[in-house]
Scaffold this motif. Sequence first.
Motif, PDB file in Angstrom:
ATOM      1  N   PRO A 185      64.158 -57.358  10.154  1.00 34.74           N
ATOM      2  CA  PRO A 185      65.233 -57.011   9.217  1.00 34.74           C
ATOM      3  C   PRO A 185      66.015 -55.824   9.720  1.00 34.74           C
ATOM      4  O   PRO A 185      65.497 -54.950  10.378  1.00 34.74           O
ATOM      5  CB  PRO A 185      64.481 -56.689   7.914  1.00 34.74           C
ATOM      6  CG  PRO A 185      63.107 -56.279   8.375  1.00 34.74           C
ATOM      7  CD  PRO A 185      62.828 -57.066   9.608  1.00 34.74           C
ATOM      8  N   ARG A 186      67.246 -55.767   9.361  1.00 37.22           N
ATOM      9  CA  ARG A 186      68.116 -54.652   9.709  1.00 37.22           C
ATOM     10  C   ARG A 186      68.363 -53.837   8.463  1.00 37.22           C
ATOM     11  O   ARG A 186      68.764 -54.370   7.435  1.00 37.22           O
ATOM     12  CB  ARG A 186      69.436 -55.200  10.258  1.00 37.22           C
ATOM     13  CG  ARG A 186      70.552 -54.174  10.390  1.00 37.22           C
ATOM     14  CD  ARG A 186      70.232 -53.111  11.361  1.00 37.22           C
ATOM     15  NE  ARG A 186      69.743 -53.682  12.575  1.00 37.22           N
ATOM     16  CZ  ARG A 186      69.132 -52.990  13.485  1.00 37.22           C
ATOM     17  NH1 ARG A 186      68.917 -51.702  13.298  1.00 37.22           N
ATOM     18  NH2 ARG A 186      68.714 -53.557  14.584  1.00 37.22           N
ATOM     19  N   ASN A 187      68.137 -52.519   8.554  1.00 39.03           N
ATOM     20  CA  ASN A 187      68.262 -51.625   7.423  1.00 39.03           C
ATOM     21  C   ASN A 187      67.387 -52.143   6.268  1.00 39.03           C
ATOM     22  O   ASN A 187      66.217 -52.419   6.451  1.00 39.03           O
ATOM     23  CB  ASN A 187      69.717 -51.458   6.998  1.00 39.03           C
ATOM     24  CG  ASN A 187      70.486 -50.695   8.068  1.00 39.03           C
ATOM     25  OD1 ASN A 187      69.911 -50.086   8.960  1.00 39.03           O
ATOM     26  ND2 ASN A 187      71.800 -50.728   7.974  1.00 39.03           N
ATOM     27  N   GLY A 221      64.058 -54.894  15.846  1.00 35.02           N
ATOM     28  CA  GLY A 221      63.828 -54.105  14.659  1.00 35.02           C
ATOM     29  C   GLY A 221      63.951 -52.614  14.851  1.00 35.02           C
ATOM     30  O   GLY A 221      63.612 -51.847  13.989  1.00 35.02           O
ATOM     31  N   SER A 222      64.457 -52.162  16.014  1.00 35.17           N
ATOM     32  CA  SER A 222      64.478 -50.724  16.261  1.00 35.17           C
ATOM     33  C   SER A 222      65.859 -50.157  16.448  1.00 35.17           C
ATOM     34  O   SER A 222      66.044 -48.966  16.425  1.00 35.17           O
ATOM     35  CB  SER A 222      63.660 -50.396  17.521  1.00 35.17           C
ATOM     36  OG  SER A 222      64.211 -51.060  18.645  1.00 35.17           O
ATOM     37  N   GLY A 223      66.850 -50.967  16.652  1.00 30.46           N
ATOM     38  CA  GLY A 223      68.184 -50.431  16.878  1.00 30.46           C
ATOM     39  C   GLY A 223      69.227 -51.441  16.506  1.00 30.46           C
ATOM     40  O   GLY A 223      68.940 -52.466  15.928  1.00 30.46           O
ATOM     41  N   SER A 234      71.215 -49.820  21.252  1.00 34.93           N
ATOM     42  CA  SER A 234      69.945 -49.613  20.560  1.00 34.93           C
ATOM     43  C   SER A 234      70.060 -48.654  19.386  1.00 34.93           C
ATOM     44  O   SER A 234      69.129 -48.535  18.594  1.00 34.93           O
ATOM     45  CB  SER A 234      68.897 -49.085  21.548  1.00 34.93           C
ATOM     46  OG  SER A 234      69.266 -47.798  22.031  1.00 34.93           O
ATOM     47  N   TYR A 235      71.197 -47.970  19.253  1.00 34.22           N
ATOM     48  CA  TYR A 235      71.378 -47.027  18.154  1.00 34.22           C
ATOM     49  C   TYR A 235      71.586 -47.792  16.845  1.00 34.22           C
ATOM     50  O   TYR A 235      72.118 -48.903  16.846  1.00 34.22           O
ATOM     51  CB  TYR A 235      72.583 -46.124  18.413  1.00 34.22           C
ATOM     52  CG  TYR A 235      72.317 -44.984  19.375  1.00 34.22           C
ATOM     53  CD1 TYR A 235      71.673 -45.213  20.589  1.00 34.22           C
ATOM     54  CD2 TYR A 235      72.724 -43.694  19.088  1.00 34.22           C
ATOM     55  CE1 TYR A 235      71.429 -44.176  21.478  1.00 34.22           C
ATOM     56  CE2 TYR A 235      72.486 -42.648  19.966  1.00 34.22           C
ATOM     57  CZ  TYR A 235      71.841 -42.899  21.160  1.00 34.22           C
ATOM     58  OH  TYR A 235      71.598 -41.878  22.039  1.00 34.22           O
ATOM     59  N   PRO A 236      71.184 -47.210  15.715  1.00 30.24           N
ATOM     60  CA  PRO A 236      71.412 -47.880  14.421  1.00 30.24           C
ATOM     61  C   PRO A 236      72.886 -48.168  14.192  1.00 30.24           C
ATOM     62  O   PRO A 236      73.744 -47.313  14.416  1.00 30.24           O
ATOM     63  CB  PRO A 236      70.880 -46.855  13.399  1.00 30.24           C
ATOM     64  CG  PRO A 236      69.907 -46.030  14.159  1.00 30.24           C
ATOM     65  CD  PRO A 236      70.446 -45.942  15.564  1.00 30.24           C
ATOM     66  N   ALA A 237      73.167 -49.370  13.731  1.00 31.62           N
ATOM     67  CA  ALA A 237      74.562 -49.766  13.508  1.00 31.62           C
ATOM     68  C   ALA A 237      75.223 -48.936  12.419  1.00 31.62           C
ATOM     69  O   ALA A 237      76.450 -48.840  12.379  1.00 31.62           O
ATOM     70  CB  ALA A 237      74.627 -51.250  13.159  1.00 31.62           C
ATOM     71  N   VAL A 261      79.774 -45.529  10.189  1.00 36.35           N
ATOM     72  CA  VAL A 261      80.156 -44.223   9.640  1.00 36.35           C
ATOM     73  C   VAL A 261      81.244 -43.569  10.485  1.00 36.35           C
ATOM     74  O   VAL A 261      82.107 -42.861   9.958  1.00 36.35           O
ATOM     75  CB  VAL A 261      78.913 -43.308   9.540  1.00 36.35           C
ATOM     76  CG1 VAL A 261      79.306 -41.878   9.205  1.00 36.35           C
ATOM     77  CG2 VAL A 261      77.944 -43.847   8.501  1.00 36.35           C
ATOM     78  N   THR A 262      81.241 -43.795  11.793  1.00 33.33           N
ATOM     79  CA  THR A 262      82.264 -43.195  12.662  1.00 33.33           C
ATOM     80  C   THR A 262      83.502 -44.081  12.794  1.00 33.33           C
ATOM     81  O   THR A 262      84.603 -43.562  13.007  1.00 33.33           O
ATOM     82  CB  THR A 262      81.677 -42.917  14.055  1.00 33.33           C
ATOM     83  OG1 THR A 262      81.110 -44.132  14.594  1.00 33.33           O
ATOM     84  CG2 THR A 262      80.591 -41.856  13.984  1.00 33.33           C
TER      85      THR A 262
END
Length: 328
Positions: free
Chosen positions: A6-8, A22-24, A271-274, A279-280
Amino acid sequence: MMEDGPRNSSAGQRGWFEARNGSGGSLDLESVVQPLALNPWDVVLCVSGTIISCENAVVVVVIFYTPAFRAPMFLLIGSLAMADLLAGLGLILHFAFVYFVPSEAVSLLTVGLLVTSFTASVCSLLAITIDRYLSLYNALTYYSERTVTRTYIMLVLTWGASVCYGLLPVMGWNCLKEPSACSVVKPLTKNHLIILSVSFFMVFAVMLQLYVQICRIVCRHAQQIAVQRHFLASSHYVTTRKGIATLAVILGTFASCWLPFAVYCLLGDYSYPALYTYVTLLPATYNSMLNPVIYAFRNQEIQKVLWAVCCGCVSPTMPFRSRSPSDV
């Protein structure tokens, strides 16, 4: 594509998200074939795109259907409005294609449209800054055929470069076949996004330098006028402060909207959270929402046409006082 977890907080929630072990994650601009859970961030971007499109469509229509708006200044404002209009439409189309008509080929086209439109928007802002600087630096020769020629050259370069940037992912420079090369915005590659970010910082540096020069010219002109007309020092101070404050708002808005996303594009990867990308990126879209207010709706000539349209007494040959870009 892998769907390992799952994402978030929502399992299977995709939109522009893509789960990776599941990590990024990265902002997924690639459409998928399975049904997607509605992502609220995508809804916000779609709503922003709708507002952007409506605002800039008004500016484009006003400039296009008013023959008096053929001066270089209005051509550049029209270019900016057209770029932002396409950006808004790109956000709407991408939402529609991701959730209702999933197609990899169409998704790449919408990505190309977004890259092209946002690049053209930033480059149009640079062109407007150059035009404002030259209108002050070469005030005596600004209203000449050379200025018109220079404006058309800037427009050709702006849209030529923007289209080239936008065609890159469509022509094959994407990470669809090599997920490890993806950036924080899929399917753009990390190298592609770095080039776009570096180009933005170059544009921002040039704009900053030009606005510093504009501030110096404005201060010098205000001082000369104060001496010639025997104005009080306080009057000179108020005039100068007002001009500098206007320039600070223009440049500050541009920087606050785009700098977070540009910096994150350089530092982040797939790999960073979407969530970080959303947000940017969202403030960057707000720049296209604010541009009509800053560059078009504040213009007195455009205001006159809009009021005339609202009152039902619009005339395509309305007389206007000739104004330089520095007045806007």
